[in-house]
Design a protein around this motif. Structure first.
Motif, PDB file in Angstrom:
ATOM      1  N   GLN A  83       0.805  -1.227   0.000  1.00 28.83           N
ATOM      2  CA  GLN A  83       0.000   0.000   0.000  1.00 28.83           C
ATOM      3  C   GLN A  83       0.835   1.272   0.000  1.00 28.83           C
ATOM      4  O   GLN A  83       0.307   2.372  -0.161  1.00 28.83           O
ATOM      5  CB  GLN A  83      -0.939   0.002   1.209  1.00 28.83           C
ATOM      6  CG  GLN A  83      -1.893  -1.191   1.205  1.00 28.83           C
ATOM      7  CD  GLN A  83      -2.634  -1.353   2.525  1.00 28.83           C
ATOM      8  OE1 GLN A  83      -2.650  -0.452   3.342  1.00 28.83           O
ATOM      9  NE2 GLN A  83      -3.215  -2.512   2.710  1.00 28.83           N
ATOM     10  N   ARG A  84       2.122   1.121   0.270  1.00 33.15           N
ATOM     11  CA  ARG A  84       3.042   2.279   0.319  1.00 33.15           C
ATOM     12  C   ARG A  84       2.584   3.352   1.303  1.00 33.15           C
ATOM     13  O   ARG A  84       2.650   4.555   1.038  1.00 33.15           O
ATOM     14  CB  ARG A  84       3.205   2.874  -1.083  1.00 33.15           C
ATOM     15  CG  ARG A  84       3.707   1.746  -1.952  1.00 33.15           C
ATOM     16  CD  ARG A  84       4.290   2.093  -3.212  1.00 33.15           C
ATOM     17  NE  ARG A  84       4.662   0.796  -3.789  1.00 33.15           N
ATOM     18  CZ  ARG A  84       5.101   0.630  -4.992  1.00 33.15           C
ATOM     19  NH1 ARG A  84       5.229   1.665  -5.776  1.00 33.15           N
ATOM     20  NH2 ARG A  84       5.431  -0.542  -5.442  1.00 33.15           N
ATOM     21  N   ILE A  85       2.076   2.891   2.357  1.00 30.97           N
ATOM     22  CA  ILE A  85       1.728   3.850   3.419  1.00 30.97           C
ATOM     23  C   ILE A  85       2.364   3.354   4.723  1.00 30.97           C
ATOM     24  O   ILE A  85       2.620   2.144   4.868  1.00 30.97           O
ATOM     25  CB  ILE A  85       0.195   3.999   3.607  1.00 30.97           C
ATOM     26  CG1 ILE A  85      -0.447   2.601   3.768  1.00 30.97           C
ATOM     27  CG2 ILE A  85      -0.452   4.770   2.468  1.00 30.97           C
ATOM     28  CD1 ILE A  85      -1.854   2.652   4.273  1.00 30.97           C
ATOM     29  N   PRO A  86       2.594   4.260   5.688  1.00 34.99           N
ATOM     30  CA  PRO A  86       3.227   3.841   6.960  1.00 34.99           C
ATOM     31  C   PRO A  86       2.336   2.863   7.726  1.00 34.99           C
ATOM     32  O   PRO A  86       1.108   2.930   7.629  1.00 34.99           O
ATOM     33  CB  PRO A  86       3.369   5.151   7.741  1.00 34.99           C
ATOM     34  CG  PRO A  86       3.240   6.235   6.724  1.00 34.99           C
ATOM     35  CD  PRO A  86       2.349   5.715   5.646  1.00 34.99           C
ATOM     36  N   ASP A  87       2.953   2.020   8.421  1.00 33.65           N
ATOM     37  CA  ASP A  87       2.202   1.037   9.218  1.00 33.65           C
ATOM     38  C   ASP A  87       2.775   1.016  10.639  1.00 33.65           C
ATOM     39  O   ASP A  87       3.960   0.769  10.848  1.00 33.65           O
ATOM     40  CB  ASP A  87       2.318  -0.358   8.588  1.00 33.65           C
ATOM     41  CG  ASP A  87       1.329  -1.322   9.202  1.00 33.65           C
ATOM     42  OD1 ASP A  87       0.137  -1.278   8.819  1.00 33.65           O
ATOM     43  OD2 ASP A  87       1.742  -2.107  10.095  1.00 33.65           O
ATOM     44  N   THR A  88       1.904   1.314  11.590  1.00 43.75           N
ATOM     45  CA  THR A  88       2.338   1.298  12.999  1.00 43.75           C
ATOM     46  C   THR A  88       1.866  -0.006  13.630  1.00 43.75           C
ATOM     47  O   THR A  88       0.693  -0.359  13.535  1.00 43.75           O
ATOM     48  CB  THR A  88       1.740   2.491  13.765  1.00 43.75           C
ATOM     49  OG1 THR A  88       2.170   3.682  13.117  1.00 43.75           O
ATOM     50  CG2 THR A  88       2.190   2.505  15.207  1.00 43.75           C
ATOM     51  N   MET A  89       2.801  -0.708  14.217  1.00 39.74           N
ATOM     52  CA  MET A  89       2.453  -2.013  14.799  1.00 39.74           C
ATOM     53  C   MET A  89       2.158  -1.871  16.295  1.00 39.74           C
ATOM     54  O   MET A  89       2.643  -0.941  16.948  1.00 39.74           O
ATOM     55  CB  MET A  89       3.614  -3.003  14.618  1.00 39.74           C
ATOM     56  CG  MET A  89       3.950  -3.290  13.182  1.00 39.74           C
ATOM     57  SD  MET A  89       5.450  -4.272  13.056  1.00 39.74           S
ATOM     58  CE  MET A  89       4.947  -5.809  13.784  1.00 39.74           C
ATOM     59  N   LEU A 125       8.663   2.248  -4.620  1.00 44.68           N
ATOM     60  CA  LEU A 125       9.187   1.982  -3.285  1.00 44.68           C
ATOM     61  C   LEU A 125      10.695   1.774  -3.365  1.00 44.68           C
ATOM     62  O   LEU A 125      11.179   0.827  -3.985  1.00 44.68           O
ATOM     63  CB  LEU A 125       8.519   0.719  -2.699  1.00 44.68           C
ATOM     64  CG  LEU A 125       8.930   0.346  -1.292  1.00 44.68           C
ATOM     65  CD1 LEU A 125       8.339   1.335  -0.265  1.00 44.68           C
ATOM     66  CD2 LEU A 125       8.472  -1.069  -0.947  1.00 44.68           C
ATOM     67  N   LEU A 126      11.421   2.692  -2.709  1.00 43.76           N
ATOM     68  CA  LEU A 126      12.887   2.563  -2.734  1.00 43.76           C
ATOM     69  C   LEU A 126      13.382   1.776  -1.516  1.00 43.76           C
ATOM     70  O   LEU A 126      14.143   0.835  -1.612  1.00 43.76           O
ATOM     71  CB  LEU A 126      13.531   3.959  -2.755  1.00 43.76           C
ATOM     72  CG  LEU A 126      13.213   4.850  -3.958  1.00 43.76           C
ATOM     73  CD1 LEU A 126      13.922   6.200  -3.824  1.00 43.76           C
ATOM     74  CD2 LEU A 126      13.652   4.167  -5.252  1.00 43.76           C
ATOM     75  N   HIS A 127      12.854   2.211  -0.388  1.00 43.11           N
ATOM     76  CA  HIS A 127      13.279   1.585   0.883  1.00 43.11           C
ATOM     77  C   HIS A 127      12.107   1.530   1.846  1.00 43.11           C
ATOM     78  O   HIS A 127      11.103   2.183   1.646  1.00 43.11           O
ATOM     79  CB  HIS A 127      14.401   2.409   1.537  1.00 43.11           C
ATOM     80  CG  HIS A 127      15.626   2.519   0.693  1.00 43.11           C
ATOM     81  ND1 HIS A 127      16.428   1.450   0.379  1.00 43.11           N
ATOM     82  CD2 HIS A 127      16.198   3.604   0.100  1.00 43.11           C
ATOM     83  CE1 HIS A 127      17.432   1.854  -0.378  1.00 43.11           C
ATOM     84  NE2 HIS A 127      17.311   3.165  -0.567  1.00 43.11           N
TER      85      HIS A 127
END
Ligand code: ADP
Length: 420
Positions: A83-89, A125-127
Motif C-alpha cells: 500500500q506504500r503507506i506507513p504502518d504502525t504495529m 518503493l525505494l526503501h
C-alpha cells in the motif's frame, strides 16, 4: 565556504548517529542501513547484518513457541510494500539474540515498531524505514503493576471474605449469647417460681404437722409422734433448701445499679443478723479496717453472713473465733474470713462451692449446702472470685476478691453520684 550547505553534511553519518533505532530495508527486505542505536539495542554489529535478509538476522526466538514478532513484522512490511503507506504495529515481543561472546541464547524484549515507505519520484518503493522503540522496561513495569494490582485485588478479596466470616461469627456469637441469656433467665425464672410456689404447700404440711402434734397430744402413740417429728424435720429441711434456692435464683436477677457498699457498716448489720448464733455459741468476731467497694448491698450481705455463719458453725468447740480481714490486691480488694474450725480437705476446696454440696451429715452440722454456692454466685456477679485455704483441723480462710472502686464494670452510686 562555497557550494550549498548540504554538501558539507554527511547524511550517512548523521543517520547512523541519530538517537533513534532505525533500520533501512530494501523492498526485498534486506538490511541496507542501520543506526548505531539500533545496533546497540539489538546487540548486533553493522558489518554482520548489512546485506543480509531481515528475518535471517532477526528470527523469532525458537525457545518461545508463542513468538509472533517475526510474522507480525512481516505482515506489517507486506502492508507497507503493497500500500506504500506507513504502518504502525502494536507493541511486539521480539526477543533479541545475544551474541555468542555474551553467552548466546535470546533476551526477552518488547518493541513498538513503525514501518515507513521511502518512495521515489514516481512513487516507487525505494526503501522501507523500520523505526522501533525499546519498550521492554515499560512493559515489565506495567506487568509488575498488573501483577501487583492482581495481588492487591486478591488480598482485598481475601480480606473481604475474612471480614465477612468474622462478621458472621460475631453474629453467631451474639445470637448464641442471646439464646444463652434467654435460657439462663428462663432457668432462673423457673427456679424462682418453683421455689416460690413450693413454699405454700410446704407451709401447709408444716402447719398440719403442728396441729397434729398439738391437738392430738396424747391421742397418738409414740410411733406416730415420732413419724410426725420426722415429717416436721423433713419439711423444715425442705424449707431451708427452698429458701436457699429462692435466694440463689434472685441473685443478679434484676440488674440494679451498684452502690458503694461500706463493709464496716455491712459487717455491723450482719453481726446483728447473726446475733442469736453469736450469743448462743459465745463467738468472738474481730476485724481489720474494712473498705467500701462498689456492689449490690443485699447480695454482699448474704455473702458475708454465709461465710461468718459457716465460720462459727464449723468451729464446734466453745468460744469460736472469727477474724475478718481486707487487703488491697492490685485493682481488687481481697477480703478474708478466718476461723479455727474443723478445716477442709484440699480435695474438697472446689466442690464445696457447688450447689447442695456438703461434707458432713446433717446431724453433725445442720445446713442445706447452698450457702457457698450463693457466695460464689454473688462474687461472680460482682466480677470477683472466691476460694478457700484450709486443711483438716487447722481452720479455714475463705478469701473473696472484689473489684475496687473505679476498676469495675459495675456502676457505683455515691452521695454525689446522681446519674443512677
Ligand atoms: P451448708 O453450710 O449449708 O452445709 P455451704 O454451701 O455453706 O452449705 O457449705 C458447703 C460445705 O462446705 C459445708 O457443708 C461444709 O462441709 C463445708 N464448709 C463450709 N464452710 C466451712 C468452714 N468454715 N469450715 C469447714 N467447712 C466448711
Amino acid at each position: 565556504m562555497g557550494g550549498s550547505p548540504d554538501q558539507a553534511l554527511d547524511y550517512r553519518l548523521l543517520f547512523e548517529s541519530a538517537p533513534g533505532l532505525y533500520l533501512v530495508l530494501s523492498p526485498d527486505l534486506k538490511i541496507v542501513g542501520v543506526s548505531e542505536a539500533y545496533l546497540r539495542a539489538t546487540m548486533t554489529q553493522r558489518e554482520a547484518i548489512l546485506g543480509r535478509g531481515l528475518f535471517e538476522v532477526f528470527p523469532d526466538n525458537p525457545e518461545d513457541p508463542g513468538a509472533t514478532g517475526a510474522s507480525n513484522l512481516r505482515a506489517s512490511l507486506d502492508r507497507v510494500i503493497a500500500q506504500r503507506i506507513p504502518d504502525t504495529m502494536a507493541v511486539q515481543k521480539y526477543d533479541v539474540r545475544r551474541p555468542d561472546s555474551e553467552g548466546g541464547g535470546f533476551e526477552e524484549r518488547y518493541w513498538s515498531p513503525r514501518n515507513l515507505p521511502v518512495l521515489g519520484r514516481n512513487h516507487e518503493l525505494l526503501h522501507i524505514l523500520h523505526c522501533v522503540e525499546d519498550v521492554t522496561d515499560f512493559v515489565r513495569l506495567r506487568d509488575r503493576r498488573a501483577e501487583e494490582s492482581r495481588h492487591t485485588v486478591e488480598l482485598r478479596r481475601k480480606a473481604d471474605r475474612m471480614e465477612h466470616e468474622v462478621f458472621q461469627r460475631a453474629q453467631e456469637v451474639q445470637q448464641t449469647n442471646l439464646m444463652l441469656r434467654a435460657a439462663n433467665a428462663e432457668l432462673e425464672q423457673f427456679a424462682y417460681v418453683a421455689s416460690h410456689d413450693l413454699q405454700s404447700p410446704l407451709r401447709s404440711i408444716r402447719a398440719y404437722c403442728q396441729l397434729l402434734a398439738e391437738q392430738d397430744q396424747g391421742a397418738l402413740d409414740a410411733t406416730a409422734e415420732e413419724h410426725i417429728r420426722s415429717i416436721e424435720a423433713g419439711a423444715e429441711q425442705m424449707q431451708a433448701l427452698i429458701s436457699g434456692l429462692l435466694a440463689m435464683s434472685v441473685i443478679g436477677r434484676k440488674e440494679a445499679a451498684a452502690t458503694l457498699v461500706d463493709f464496716e457498716a455491712l459487717l455491723e448489720r450482719v453481726l446483728v443478723q447473726l446475733h442469736g448464733l453469736i450469743q448462743e455459741r459465745g463467738a468472738e468476731i474481730t476485724h481489720e479496717p474494712l473498705p467500701a467497694v462498689p456492689g449490690h448491698e443485699l447480695e454482699l450481705n448474704q455473702l458475708l453472713q454465709n461465710l461468718i455463719g459457716n465460720a462459727i458453725k464449723f468451729q464446734p468447740g466453745a468460744a469460736p473465733s472469727v477474724h475478718i480481714g481486707a487487703r488491697r490486691d492490685g485493682s481488687f480488694w481481697r477480703f478474708s474470713v478466718t476461723d479455727q474450725g474443723i478445716g477442709i480437705e484440699p480435695g474438697h476446696h472446689k466442690e464445696i462451692f457447688n450447689m447442695f454440696q456438703r461434707l458432713h451429715p446433717a446431724i453433725r452440722f445442720a445446713g442445706s449446702g447452698i450457702g457457698l454456692a450463693i457466695c460464689e454466685k454473688v462474687v461472680r456477679h460482682h466480677r470477683g472470685r472466691i476460694w478457700v485455704e484450709s486443711a483438716p483441723g487447722r481452720g479455714s480462710t475463705f478469701h473473696f476478691a472484689l473489684p475496687a472502686a473505679g476498676d469495675t464494670g459495675l456502676r457505683p452510686t455515691t452521695a454525689t453520684d446522681t446519674s443512677a
